[in-house]
Design a protein around this motif. Structure first.
Motif, PDB file in Angstrom:
ATOM      1  N   ALA A 367       2.677  10.818   5.700  1.00 46.11           N
ATOM      2  CA  ALA A 367       1.918  10.137   4.783  1.00 46.11           C
ATOM      3  C   ALA A 367       0.664  10.630   4.332  1.00 46.11           C
ATOM      4  CB  ALA A 367       1.681   8.832   5.446  1.00 46.11           C
ATOM      5  N   GLU A 468      -2.488   8.383   8.931  1.00 48.39           N
ATOM      6  CA  GLU A 468      -1.793   7.420   8.129  1.00 48.39           C
ATOM      7  C   GLU A 468      -2.089   7.481   6.709  1.00 48.39           C
ATOM      8  OE1 GLU A 468       0.348   5.594   9.352  1.00 48.39           O
ATOM      9  OE2 GLU A 468      -0.144   6.173  11.649  1.00 48.39           O
ATOM     10  N   ARG A 469      -1.579   6.840   5.970  1.00 47.17           N
ATOM     11  CA  ARG A 469      -1.728   6.942   4.463  1.00 47.17           C
ATOM     12  C   ARG A 469      -3.047   6.030   4.311  1.00 47.17           C
ATOM     13  NH1 ARG A 469      -0.907   2.835   0.936  1.00 47.17           N
ATOM     14  NH2 ARG A 469      -1.045   3.200  -1.427  1.00 47.17           N
ATOM     15  N   GLN A 582       1.095   6.379  -5.140  1.00 45.98           N
ATOM     16  CA  GLN A 582       0.990   6.038  -3.621  1.00 45.98           C
ATOM     17  C   GLN A 582      -0.363   5.026  -3.576  1.00 45.98           C
ATOM     18  OE1 GLN A 582       0.751   8.966  -4.887  1.00 45.98           O
ATOM     19  NE2 GLN A 582      -0.519  10.510  -3.708  1.00 45.98           N
TER      20      GLN A 582
END
Length: 586
Positions: A367, A468-469, A582
């Motif tokens: 991610a 993390e994203r 995203q």
């Protein structure tokens, strides 16, 4: 001048490489600058000087026995980065600590201060001193705000001679501070200087006029007067400096002074001698004893046609330091004993590599690597935007500053993108990618903007990390941290006419939009609009910090270059976010 140029962006690096190759008797190249070929004596203080390129012989030409132990050299008219300064200091240091001394410019103060913090954290004793000799740049009540010009040499010389005696760091620093407190400079110019690859000078002086009280970075003078004869110029220089004596001196009569008549780049030695003949006469008539005068090019500004006069008022402590032997590529005085086997260690004949091994890339989640793709695209957009607006930013900066903001932003953003692309190719996550970009921007841009953009990218990268994203609140928190970091490091607040005037509204509006539940791309647009409006409004503010401060009135009607460039950047990033899949979920 500077017609023999390859890529203007590479000019400073190529000039330093050629200097080191031409002066191997005195210096060796290290990452960020040069140090003495013969190492610092064990236990002695290392005096490390530095600043931007474009001032030769300052700063690299003043490295050698009796003067500096190393010089950190930045890009044209831009301070070296904190990492460059630290690398030079570490190469010069020999157990006695380091004195970092430099001209009093915002970028140098920031970068040398950061370098001092890092050296101290590594256990190396360190002190800093900003030279403040230019009497035209601030009133006597604000001497700490004055620029460092040709008086740099007098302060560097005192520090170097004191270190050569083996005095401890505290004493070397005290004597350098004493020299700074007793040094005054004043200059005039008949034309501005031209940066490498530029088509015109940073400022113009009308025919038949001269600029009075100019800076050494192409800053315009504090006023104009008709062009004088050589004798009239000498009289102006002497009378102005005799009008401000250091604390404790009531009269120049009976005093000793180290004298520097400095050519700024295009005034030839014969002209300087014509001026000096009258300088010497007028000082003698005032009862001043001239000690070892220096006449020549010592602290220049590329091809500026100008001259400055420096008086270092000597006492019993400073006089022997001013006259002590020195042997450098560009400054020699007296006879310096051969060095090497007499307790200073063997001659170091091997240059250090400028190549730093690539640091390992921390493991990142899928991610975070996906987010890094968007970050890289944003940095590409920033690079392209700065390249497209470099001339515009330079013109804005030249109104009351030195005109190099566009060059620095183009250079820094390009380096940031290249470093980020290299990190992305090695699988870096978003946090690491931004950290590498931040270091590259600070290193290649130098100056105040380089330091501050390094802070911005580091702050955002620290929030994103490599796991993390990131969510919209995480990014907004990073921008808020960036605004806090810039204010802390730059010591500027809203209303000071700096980048902060656009950055704080941007961070505030972005945070409000995200808190209201908007997606990042949707919140970013209004925040960019707020930054643009705030940057435009700086045209009505008077500068309270930086090189534009002495020319406050000239800047009215023109926006601050740093605020304008930030507004351009956040708008360019908005377009990237809008196109990034995203980010469409928030």
């Amino acid at each position: 001048m500077t017609h023999l140029v390859n890529d203007p962006a590479a000019f400073a690096d190529e000039a330093l490489a050629g200097f080191a190759a031409a002066h191997r008797r005195w210096v060796r190249a290290v990452p960020g600058g040069v140090v003495r070929r013969v190492p610092t004596a064990p236990g002695h203080v290392a005096v490390v000087i530095g600043g931007g390129s474009g001032h030769y012989p300052a700063f690299s030409g003043l490295v050698g026995p009796g003067l500096a132990h190393g010089a950190a050299v930045g890009n044209v008219f831009a301070s070296p980065s904190a990492r460059q300064i630290r690398d030079v200091a570490r190469a010069a240091e020999a157990g006695g600590g380091v004195l970092l001394t430099f001209g009093n410019y915002a970028g140098d103060v920031l970068h040398f201060g950061q370098a001092a913090e890092r050296l101290s954290a590594e256990g190396i004793p360190v002190a800093t001193l900003a030279v403040t000799d230019d009497i035209s740049s601030a009133a006597t009540a604000e001497r700490d705000k004055r620029r460092g010009v040709a008086g740099d040499l007098a302060v560097f010389k005192a520090a170097g001679a004191a270190a050569e005696q083996g005095l401890p760091l505290a004493e070397v620093t005290r004597l350098a501070q004493l020299a700074n407190a007793r040094t005054r400079s004043f200059g005039i110019a008949f034309s501005g200087c031209t940066l490498p690859g530029a088509g015109r000078a940073l400022f113009e002086v009308p025919a038949g006029r001269m600029a009075v009280g100019l800076g050494i970075h192409g800053e315009p003078g504090m006023g104009e007067r008709p062009v004088p004869s050589a004798d009239e110029a000498a009289a102006l220089l002497v009378e102005t400096l005799l009008g401000e004596l250091p604390d404790g001196l009531d009269t120049p009569r009976g005093q000793r002074a180290g004298v520097i008549l400095n050519g700024l780049g295009a005034v030839k030695y014969e002209e300087l001698f014509v001026v000096y003949r009258t300088v010497a006469r007028l000082l003698a008539e005032a009862g001043v004893e001239i000690v070892d005068p220096e006449v020549g090019e010592l602290v220049t500004s590329f091809d500026m046609a100008g001259v400055s006069l420096t008086l270092c008022w000597l006492d019993d402590e400073l006089a022997p330091l001013w006259t002590a032997p020195a042997d450098t590529p560009a400054f020699r005085k007296g006879g310096v004993p051969e060095r090497g086997a007499s307790g200073t260690g063997p001659e170091d004949t091997g240059p250090l590599s400028d190549e730093t091994p690539a640091a390992a890339v921390p493991q990142a989640s899928d991610a975070s690597r996906a987010t890094a793709v968007t970050v890289l695209a944003a940095l590409r957009a920033v690079r392209d935007t700065m390249a497209a607006h470099a001339d515009e930013l330079g013109d804005i900066d030249a109104v009351a500053g030195d005109g190099d903001h566009g060059i620095g932003m183009r250079r820094g953003s390009a380096a940031a993108y290249e470093a980020a692309a290299e990190a992305a190719g090695r699988g870096a996550g978003a946090g690491t990618l931004l950290g590498r970009a931040a270091d590259a921007w600070a290193d290649r841009a130098g100056g105040t903007s380089g330091a501050l953009w390094g802070v911005i990218l580091h702050a955002i990268g620290a929030e994103l990390d490599d796991t993390e994203r990131p969510t919209a609140p995480v990014v907004a928190a990073g921008v808020a941290a960036a605004a806090t970091g810039v204010r802390r490091l730059g010591k500027a607040e809203v209303g000071d006419r700096t980048m902060v005037d656009a950055l704080v509204p941007f961070a505030d509006v972005l945070g409000e939009g995200v808190a209201a539940g908007r997606r990042l791309a949707d919140a970013w647009g209004p925040a960019a609009t707020a930054a643009e409006a705030a940057a435009k409004a700086t045209a009505h503010l008077l500068p309270r910090l930086g090189r534009a401060r002495p020319h406050a009135e000239k800047s009215l009607g023109t926006p601050d270059a740093g605020a304008h460039s930030l507004a351009l950047i956040v708008r360019a990033v908005q377009h990237t976010l809008a196109d990034a899949p995203q980010h469409k979920e928030g």
